[in-house]
Structure formats: structure tokens, C-alpha cells
Design an enzyme around this catalytic site. Sequence first.
Site, PDB file in Angstrom:
ATOM      1  N   THR A   1      54.692  22.473   5.567  1.00 39.70           N
ATOM      2  CA  THR A   1      53.604  22.529   6.509  1.00 39.70           C
ATOM      3  C   THR A   1      52.533  21.459   6.229  1.00 39.70           C
ATOM      4  O   THR A   1      52.357  21.362   5.076  1.00 39.70           O
ATOM      5  CB  THR A   1      53.145  24.237   6.600  1.00 39.70           C
ATOM      6  OG1 THR A   1      54.188  25.044   7.079  1.00 39.70           O
ATOM      7  CG2 THR A   1      52.043  24.179   7.858  1.00 39.70           C
TER       8      THR A   1
ATOM      9  N   LYS B   1      56.547  20.361   9.471  1.00 41.83           N
ATOM     10  CA  LYS B   1      55.883  21.190  10.497  1.00 41.83           C
ATOM     11  C   LYS B   1      54.366  20.958  10.527  1.00 41.83           C
ATOM     12  O   LYS B   1      53.688  21.249   9.501  1.00 41.83           O
ATOM     13  CB  LYS B   1      56.222  22.797  10.220  1.00 41.83           C
ATOM     14  CG  LYS B   1      55.439  23.511  11.207  1.00 41.83           C
ATOM     15  CD  LYS B   1      56.005  24.860  11.119  1.00 41.83           C
ATOM     16  CE  LYS B   1      55.077  26.017  11.799  1.00 41.83           C
ATOM     17  NZ  LYS B   1      55.803  27.333  11.773  1.00 41.83           N
TER      18      LYS B   1
ATOM     19  N   LYS C   1      50.701  21.687  11.942  1.00 45.89           N
ATOM     20  CA  LYS C   1      49.973  22.390  12.793  1.00 45.89           C
ATOM     21  C   LYS C   1      49.111  21.638  13.352  1.00 45.89           C
ATOM     22  O   LYS C   1      48.474  20.717  12.761  1.00 45.89           O
ATOM     23  CB  LYS C   1      49.072  23.260  11.799  1.00 45.89           C
ATOM     24  CG  LYS C   1      49.819  24.314  10.969  1.00 45.89           C
ATOM     25  CD  LYS C   1      50.242  25.591  11.867  1.00 45.89           C
ATOM     26  CE  LYS C   1      50.848  26.707  10.993  1.00 45.89           C
ATOM     27  NZ  LYS C   1      51.525  27.694  12.069  1.00 45.89           N
TER      28      LYS C   1
ATOM     29  N   ASP D   1      53.833  23.090  15.705  1.00 44.97           N
ATOM     30  CA  ASP D   1      53.091  24.326  15.969  1.00 44.97           C
ATOM     31  C   ASP D   1      51.718  24.535  16.179  1.00 44.97           C
ATOM     32  O   ASP D   1      50.855  24.155  15.757  1.00 44.97           O
ATOM     33  CB  ASP D   1      53.392  25.488  14.840  1.00 44.97           C
ATOM     34  CG  ASP D   1      53.117  26.571  14.947  1.00 44.97           C
ATOM     35  OD1 ASP D   1      52.698  26.941  16.167  1.00 44.97           O
ATOM     36  OD2 ASP D   1      53.081  27.701  14.091  1.00 44.97           O
TER      37      ASP D   1
ATOM     38  N   GLU E   1      56.531  24.660  18.817  1.00 44.97           N
ATOM     39  CA  GLU E   1      56.359  26.091  18.656  1.00 44.97           C
ATOM     40  C   GLU E   1      55.323  26.402  19.344  1.00 44.97           C
ATOM     41  O   GLU E   1      54.192  25.921  19.221  1.00 44.97           O
ATOM     42  CB  GLU E   1      56.460  26.372  17.132  1.00 44.97           C
ATOM     43  CG  GLU E   1      56.429  27.810  16.887  1.00 44.97           C
ATOM     44  CD  GLU E   1      56.396  28.322  15.437  1.00 44.97           C
ATOM     45  OE1 GLU E   1      56.940  27.119  14.592  1.00 44.97           O
ATOM     46  OE2 GLU E   1      56.046  29.179  15.046  1.00 44.97           O
TER      47      GLU E   1
ATOM     48  N   ASP F   1      56.785  32.017  19.144  1.00 39.34           N
ATOM     49  CA  ASP F   1      56.518  32.636  17.855  1.00 39.34           C
ATOM     50  C   ASP F   1      55.449  34.130  18.248  1.00 39.34           C
ATOM     51  O   ASP F   1      55.997  35.209  18.298  1.00 39.34           O
ATOM     52  CB  ASP F   1      55.528  32.003  17.022  1.00 39.34           C
ATOM     53  CG  ASP F   1      55.451  32.466  15.740  1.00 39.34           C
ATOM     54  OD1 ASP F   1      55.664  33.696  15.524  1.00 39.34           O
ATOM     55  OD2 ASP F   1      54.576  32.012  15.043  1.00 39.34           O
TER      56      ASP F   1
ATOM     57  N   LYS G   1      60.191  36.764  12.373  1.00 37.49           N
ATOM     58  CA  LYS G   1      59.391  37.213  11.033  1.00 37.49           C
ATOM     59  C   LYS G   1      59.284  38.615  10.772  1.00 37.49           C
ATOM     60  O   LYS G   1      58.905  39.594  11.808  1.00 37.49           O
ATOM     61  CB  LYS G   1      57.843  36.498  11.258  1.00 37.49           C
ATOM     62  CG  LYS G   1      57.338  35.184  11.489  1.00 37.49           C
ATOM     63  CD  LYS G   1      56.045  34.819  11.644  1.00 37.49           C
ATOM     64  CE  LYS G   1      55.977  33.560  11.768  1.00 37.49           C
ATOM     65  NZ  LYS G   1      54.498  33.071  12.306  1.00 37.49           N
TER      66      LYS G   1
ATOM     67  N   CYS H   1      57.386  32.784   8.353  1.00 34.17           N
ATOM     68  CA  CYS H   1      56.746  33.743   7.434  1.00 34.17           C
ATOM     69  C   CYS H   1      55.412  33.698   7.616  1.00 34.17           C
ATOM     70  O   CYS H   1      54.887  32.664   8.243  1.00 34.17           O
ATOM     71  CB  CYS H   1      56.954  33.327   5.750  1.00 34.17           C
ATOM     72  SG  CYS H   1      56.272  31.625   5.228  1.00 34.17           S
TER      73      CYS H   1
ATOM     74  N   ASP I   1      60.975  28.204   7.938  1.00 35.36           N
ATOM     75  CA  ASP I   1      59.592  27.940   7.423  1.00 35.36           C
ATOM     76  C   ASP I   1      59.098  28.981   6.596  1.00 35.36           C
ATOM     77  O   ASP I   1      58.577  30.013   6.984  1.00 35.36           O
ATOM     78  CB  ASP I   1      58.883  28.025   8.831  1.00 35.36           C
ATOM     79  CG  ASP I   1      57.389  27.805   8.704  1.00 35.36           C
ATOM     80  OD1 ASP I   1      57.059  27.653   7.457  1.00 35.36           O
ATOM     81  OD2 ASP I   1      56.649  28.244   9.507  1.00 35.36           O
TER      82      ASP I   1
ATOM     83  N   ASP J   1      57.565  28.361   3.614  1.00 36.94           N
ATOM     84  CA  ASP J   1      56.661  27.702   2.511  1.00 36.94           C
ATOM     85  C   ASP J   1      55.251  28.384   2.076  1.00 36.94           C
ATOM     86  O   ASP J   1      54.542  28.024   1.646  1.00 36.94           O
ATOM     87  CB  ASP J   1      56.353  26.242   2.898  1.00 36.94           C
ATOM     88  CG  ASP J   1      55.515  25.894   4.012  1.00 36.94           C
ATOM     89  OD1 ASP J   1      55.131  27.016   4.800  1.00 36.94           O
ATOM     90  OD2 ASP J   1      54.916  24.827   4.046  1.00 36.94           O
TER      91      ASP J   1
HETATM   92 MG   LIG Z   1      53.863  29.686  14.677  1.00 38.76          MG
END
Ligand SMILES: [Mg+2]
Length: 315
Positions: A117, A142, A144, A169, A195, A218, A240, A268, A290, A292
Amino acid sequence: MLARCYIERWPLRTAFVISRGARTEAEVVVVEVKLEGCVGIGECTPYARYGESPDSVVRQLEPLLSELAAGLKRSALASRLPAGPARNALDCALADWEARYNGETFYGPDSLPTVQTLVIDSPQAMAMAASEAVAAGVGVLKLKLDDRHVLERVAAVRAAAPGAQLVIDANEAWCSDNLVARCERLAELEVAMLEQPLPAGDDDFLATFTHPLPICADESCHTRTDLPRLKGRYEMINVKLDKTGGIGEAEALAEEAVRQGFEVMLGCMLCTSRAIRAAWPLGPRARYLDLDGPTWLAKDAEPPLRFTAGRVFWS
Ligand SMILES: [Mg+2]
């Protein structure tokens, strides 16, 4: 069976910044169960977005813990607690106890791939983080993002990591007004997946255009009951354990999602390696993993998983 739960706070090595704000520690709730000299441990991460706090989760758990002493079974948890972190921590503790008690040795892959991430920062800082990750062997990044400087940030990361797979995401931070054009531009930048761009309540809009890249639910997908609503809106769902309320519903959700034509991502929260070990059996089913969360901690729970070059190793 003796059982107790407690809150742990794990400082992060650096701030974790997403569209909802910045965190400097992971707050988890741990459940420990003990019977016949054998201890099982489970962990969950309460999430304010879903109206949860460590204290609210402890309050949910406490009456159940005394019922465990009176013989409450793991199979009864789904009828006693809603899907969410409290049930997850308890389910994982009981599963851990069962495995240890039965002397079940670990089976499954000894390592899994994971995205790394990149948290929200300036385009330059995100590009620098991307090139450092790629130099360390990471293949999937990934990003953010919030609603600002979206294309500048993605273009900067893309330029710094031309060979990496990029997934994004937005954590519900975008709005429908410019989403179609933004998705087209992201597809041109070879972003592989997006996402949760819109707030969960705005999912309808996703059915109004052809997606130039897969979109993953998500915040919009917690359990199997959400799947019918997501059809025609999303191509992928993020599973998750803290949303499904444990391992059983997570496995059932992943299986049913695939049956209904969704791809599966395994995700997670900010957590220790305990939570990643609990989710491990789901790894081989997922298109993206995902996992991490523990890499953000200044110090992980013992025994820590080993993260290196875009993979996580069991031991
Ligand atoms: Mg998410």
C-alpha cells in the site's frame, strides 16, 4: 473454557493516511481462550466507519465470553453476534484453539503474494514510495487516494513504476460527477482495478456505465447478503474477516461471489500478523491479496510473518 479479551495498541512506523484521515496506531481487540492447557488467540480491528470502537467490541464480547465457560460452541456464534469484528476475534480464537488442540500442523502455501500500500501523499512522495517498493521487488502497488490530485498522483506513480501493476483504493471519497471520465483516464494509465470509488450508498451509479477497468466493492460488501445488490455494479469484492465476522462466512462469501461471477480480493485492516495468519487459508482463492497491514507496525506481534519483495512468508 476460560476466555478473556483485551485491547492492544500498536504504534505505526509511519502515519497511515487514507481518504478518511490519518492513523498513527493500530487498535485491535484480542480474544484468548484456554482449555486443557491449550491456548487459542484471535484478533480483530474495529472500524469507526462501521460504528465500531475497541470499547464497543469489548462490550459485545464480554457476555459471550462467560457463555463460552458454560459450553457455547463456535458453530453458535453466527446466531449470537452480528457479522463484524467481535465475532471475528472470537471465531479466530476458537479456530486457533481447535487447530492447536488437535495438533494440526499448518498446511497450505508457505507464502502468498501481497500488494504494497502507498498512502496518500504528494504526487512526488507517492512516486518516490513507489520506486522504493519496486526496487525492493514489489510487483503490485495499491494507491490510497482521496478526491484531490487523483490523476497527478496516479500519473506520477505510473511514471516512477512503469512495470508495476497499480490498483487504487478511494475509500468512498469520490463522487459520480466525474467518475466516468476519471475511470477512462485511469484505464489509459493501465490501472488494473479501482476499489470503492463511491460511498456505499451511491452504488446505483456504477450500473450506469461500462467500466473500463474492474471496480471492487469493499465498504459495500460485508457478507453474502450483499452480493445480489452488487451485481452489475461491481466486478470484484474485497473479503475481510473483520467484515464477515470470521472464517466461515469469509469462505462462504468468497465461494458464492465466484459462483456469481465476481472476482475476489482478500483484504485486511491495520492489524498484526495474527490476523493475517487467520485469513491465510483464503489466499489461494483471491485475484489480489492485500495483506500488508502488519508492515505498517513499528513492531509486530510474535511470531511475525515475514514480508519481502511483494510476498508474505508464513515463517
Ligand atoms: Mg478498501
